[in-house]
Design an enzyme around this catalytic site. Sequence first.
Site, PDB file in Angstrom:
ATOM      1  CG  ASP A   8      -2.188   0.557   0.969  1.00  0.00           C
ATOM      2  OD1 ASP A   8      -2.490   1.593   0.047  1.00  0.00           O
ATOM      3  OD2 ASP A   8      -3.028   0.609   1.777  1.00  0.00           O
ATOM      4  CD  GLU A  10      -3.077   4.986   1.609  1.00  0.00           C
ATOM      5  OE1 GLU A  10      -2.406   3.930   1.524  1.00  0.00           O
ATOM      6  OE2 GLU A  10      -3.940   5.466   0.957  1.00  0.00           O
ATOM      7  CG  HIS A  61      -2.171   3.218  -3.085  1.00  0.00           C
ATOM      8  ND1 HIS A  61      -2.888   3.673  -2.142  1.00  0.00           N
ATOM      9  CD2 HIS A  61      -2.159   4.513  -3.847  1.00  0.00           C
ATOM     10  CE1 HIS A  61      -3.361   4.931  -2.035  1.00  0.00           C
ATOM     11  NE2 HIS A  61      -3.038   5.586  -3.306  1.00  0.00           N
ATOM     12  CG  HIS A 103      -3.564   2.512   5.516  1.00  0.00           C
ATOM     13  ND1 HIS A 103      -4.951   2.245   6.121  1.00  0.00           N
ATOM     14  CD2 HIS A 103      -3.400   2.195   4.503  1.00  0.00           C
ATOM     15  CE1 HIS A 103      -5.603   1.868   5.021  1.00  0.00           C
ATOM     16  NE2 HIS A 103      -4.548   1.695   3.970  1.00  0.00           N
ATOM     17  CG  HIS A 115      -7.823   5.076   4.376  1.00  0.00           C
ATOM     18  ND1 HIS A 115      -6.539   5.194   4.336  1.00  0.00           N
ATOM     19  CD2 HIS A 115      -8.059   4.004   3.336  1.00  0.00           C
ATOM     20  CE1 HIS A 115      -5.903   4.498   3.647  1.00  0.00           C
ATOM     21  NE2 HIS A 115      -6.844   3.889   2.619  1.00  0.00           N
ATOM     22  CD  GLU A 134      -7.163  -0.606   3.382  1.00  0.00           C
ATOM     23  OE1 GLU A 134      -5.936  -0.665   2.759  1.00  0.00           O
ATOM     24  OE2 GLU A 134      -7.641   0.614   3.398  1.00  0.00           O
TER      25      GLU A 134
HETATM   26 ZN   LIG Z   1      -3.639   2.747  -0.072  1.00  0.00          ZN
END
Ligand SMILES: [Zn+2]
Length: 259
Positions: A8, A10, A61, A103, A115, A134
């Site tokens: 990802d 972030e 992502h 994240h 998020h 996630e």
């Molecule tokens: Zn992401």
Amino acid sequence: MKILIMTDLEGVCGVYRFEQTREYGTPANLEARRLLMGEINAAVRGAFDGGATRVVVWDGHDGSKSFLLEELDERAEVVMGIFSSWDLVLSQGFDGAFLLGYHSKSHTPRGLLCHTQNSLTWDNYWINDRLAGEIYQEAILLGAYDIPVLMVTGDDKAVKEAREFLGDDIVTVQVKIGLAREAAIMYSPKKARAMIYEGAKEAMKKIGKIKPCKPKFPLKVRWQFKDSGIVDRYRGDAKRIDATTLEKVVEKPEDIFYP
Ligand SMILES: [Zn+2]
């Protein structure tokens, strides 16, 4: 030994504001993606030095289009783009996975860029009444293919969440500390890469020792959105339980992501 690296953006060191992750192709976004490639290469090097024979890196992502391929370690293979049957990749006999640049879940206090799935439209998300994000989603998907998560990298809140859901045996590499959703104390990218390299080598020793994440299905999944209009437009078979929330009992891991 075959390793799959799910990525990802972030949770990469140097990434601390949504401007870097939401707007594709801007200078800020390109900087974030270069930083991502540096961390990927560190993880790839660590995996090979730890005994891997094949490393596949999957661009996770937003739309799966973030890798800058010229910068990739030539020994690694990549998966990019959107396709329907994740089975095509996950069934290739991986011995373990790394979650790189992850994240924390929505509304984690001081969770950097926290998020769950969509930072603009999703609110909270639960699996069997437990707030989740996630990291747990990916672990369940990988677990369905008997692939254990060996390492998670990200900010302090992401690695804490990883340990809460996956246990203390996994390797975690904390590359920054969240001060707010868009503020952090960070290491230099060079130091973060060195830590990820060592973490990846260490994670290779965990193969065979960490069990895949396999919660018992069916699972009750609940999605809360930021806007009732999203649920008003929803056409699927999940049950609406209030203005902004959908709930569904799911039988298969690939169905935990979206209602
Ligand atoms: Zn992401």
